[in-house]
Design an enzyme around this catalytic site. Structure first.
Site, mmCIF file in Angstrom:
data_model
loop_
_atom_site.group_PDB
_atom_site.id
_atom_site.type_symbol
_atom_site.label_atom_id
_atom_site.label_comp_id
_atom_site.label_asym_id
_atom_site.label_seq_id
_atom_site.Cartn_x
_atom_site.Cartn_y
_atom_site.Cartn_z
ATOM 1 N N GLU A 107 1.120 -1.057 -0.123
ATOM 2 C CA GLU A 107 0.398 0.338 0.015
ATOM 3 C C GLU A 107 1.135 1.234 0.294
ATOM 4 O O GLU A 107 0.440 2.779 -0.468
ATOM 5 C CB GLU A 107 -1.085 0.064 1.198
ATOM 6 C CG GLU A 107 -2.193 -1.026 1.337
ATOM 7 C CD GLU A 107 -2.821 -1.417 2.165
ATOM 8 O OE1 GLU A 107 -4.358 -0.737 2.241
ATOM 9 O OE2 GLU A 107 -2.397 -1.738 3.250
ATOM 10 N N GLU A 127 -4.007 -9.990 4.180
ATOM 11 C CA GLU A 127 -4.009 -9.655 5.154
ATOM 12 C C GLU A 127 -4.767 -10.807 5.464
ATOM 13 O O GLU A 127 -5.575 -11.422 6.720
ATOM 14 C CB GLU A 127 -4.846 -8.758 4.992
ATOM 15 C CG GLU A 127 -3.884 -6.965 5.603
ATOM 16 C CD GLU A 127 -2.880 -6.346 4.369
ATOM 17 O OE1 GLU A 127 -2.809 -4.980 3.941
ATOM 18 O OE2 GLU A 127 -3.252 -6.889 3.227
#
Length: 253
Positions: A107, A127
C-alpha cells in the site's frame, strides 16, 4: 531506521530495518513522517525516492507491534499509515522496490507516483490470510491502477503478483535487475528534475486530484470495514496464530 540522502535535487529515503523485514512500527512511522516532511518543505528538493535496505522492501505493519497495541501510533494525522499513505504531497515520489512489498508495504508503493522494481520484487495484500483488512488504501487504489477483477483476486486470495505481470498490468513503470532498483529510480527522478519544478508540481497536483478523487469515500469505507473486522473472534485468532507460529483456526465469528 530511516535513511535520508540528498543527491542533487533528489532525496533518497530508505527504510532501514532489515532485521524485521522493514516492517512498520511506531518508531518507523515517526521517522518516515519526518523524512517526508523534510522532502516536502525543502525547496531545493524536487523529487523523492522511497527505497529499502535488505531483501524485503517492506513487510507492512509489524504484527507484533499491533499485538502490543501500537496500531494508532503507526498512523499520523497528516499522512495516515507510516506517515505516507494519505499524505497530501506536491513533489513526485518514486518507489524503488527490490524485494517483496507485502501488505501495507504494498500500500505504501501504491501511494507513490512511479514505481521502479527489480525482478526480485513481488507485490501482495495477504491480510485476509490473517483475518485482517488492508487498511492503507489497497482496497480501492489497487483497482484504480489495474483491472478490477485482477485486483479483487489479489485482495481476496492474498496471493502475490510477480513483477513481470505487474509491469504488464501497468503497476510498475520500469523493471530492472536485482540490486539496481534504487539506482534506476534515482535516474528516473533526475529525469523528472530536469524539467521545470513548478510545472512538474502543478502537473502532479492535477494528476493526484483526478486519480484520488474517490479517496475520501474509499477511506471511509475502509475504516468502517476495519473497525467491524477487529471486533471479530477471527481477528484475535489471526494475531495469536501469527505470534505462535501456527496455522489459524477460523470460526467465522
Amino acid at each position: 531506521m530511516i535513511g535520508f540522502e540528498v543527491r542533487g535535487h533528489v532525496a533518497v529515503i530508505t527504510l532501514d530495518r532489515p532485521q524485521a523485514r522493514n516492517a512498520i512500527d511506531a518508531a518507523m512511522t515517526a521517522d518516515l513522517a519526518a523524512a517526508l516532511a523534510r522532502l516536502e518543505d525543502d525547496d531545493k528538493l524536487w523529487a523523492g525516492v522511497l527505497a529499502a535496505n535488505g531483501q524485503v522492501f517492506c513487510a507492512g505493519a509489524d504484527i507484533k507491534a499491533l499485538a502490543r497495541g501500537e496500531a494508532d501510533e503507526m498512523l499520523t494525522e497528516r499522512g495516515g499509515f507510516a506517515g505516507l499513505c494519505w499524505l497530501d504531497r506536491s513533489k513526485p515520489l518514486i518507489a524503488a522496490v527490490d524485494g517483496p512489498a507485502i501488505g501495507s508495504g504494498f500500500e505504501m508503493v501504491l501511494a507513490c507516483d512511479l514505481v521502479v522494481a527489480s525482478t526480485a520484487a513481488t507485490f501482495a495484500l495477504p491480510e485476509v490470510q490473517r483475518a485482517l483488512i488492508p487498511p492503507a488504501g489497497g482496497l480501492f487504489r489497487l483497482a484504480g491502477l489495474i483491472p478490477a477483477k485482477v485486483a479483487t483476486e489479489l485482495i481476496l486470495t492474498g496471493d502475490p503478483l510477480d513483477v513481470v505481470r505487474a509491469h504488464a498490468l501497468g503497476l510498475v513503470n520500469r523493471v530492472v535487475e536485482p540490486g539496481q532498483a534504487t539506482t534506476h529510480a534515482v535516474a528516473l527522478a533526475e529525469r523528472v528534475c530536469a524539467n521545470a519544478p513548478l510545472a512538474v508540481k502543478e502537473s502532479l497536483r492535477v494528476v493526484l486530484a483526478m486519480t484520488r478523487a474517490a479517496d475520501p469515500s474509499g477511506w471511509a469505507a475502509t475504516e468502517a470495514a476495519y473497525r467491524k473486522n477487529i471486533a471479530t473472534n477471527d481477528f484475535g485468532e489471526g494475531l495469536c496464530a501469527f505470534t505462535e507460529r501456527r496455522e489459524p483456526s477460523w470460526s467465522g465469528t
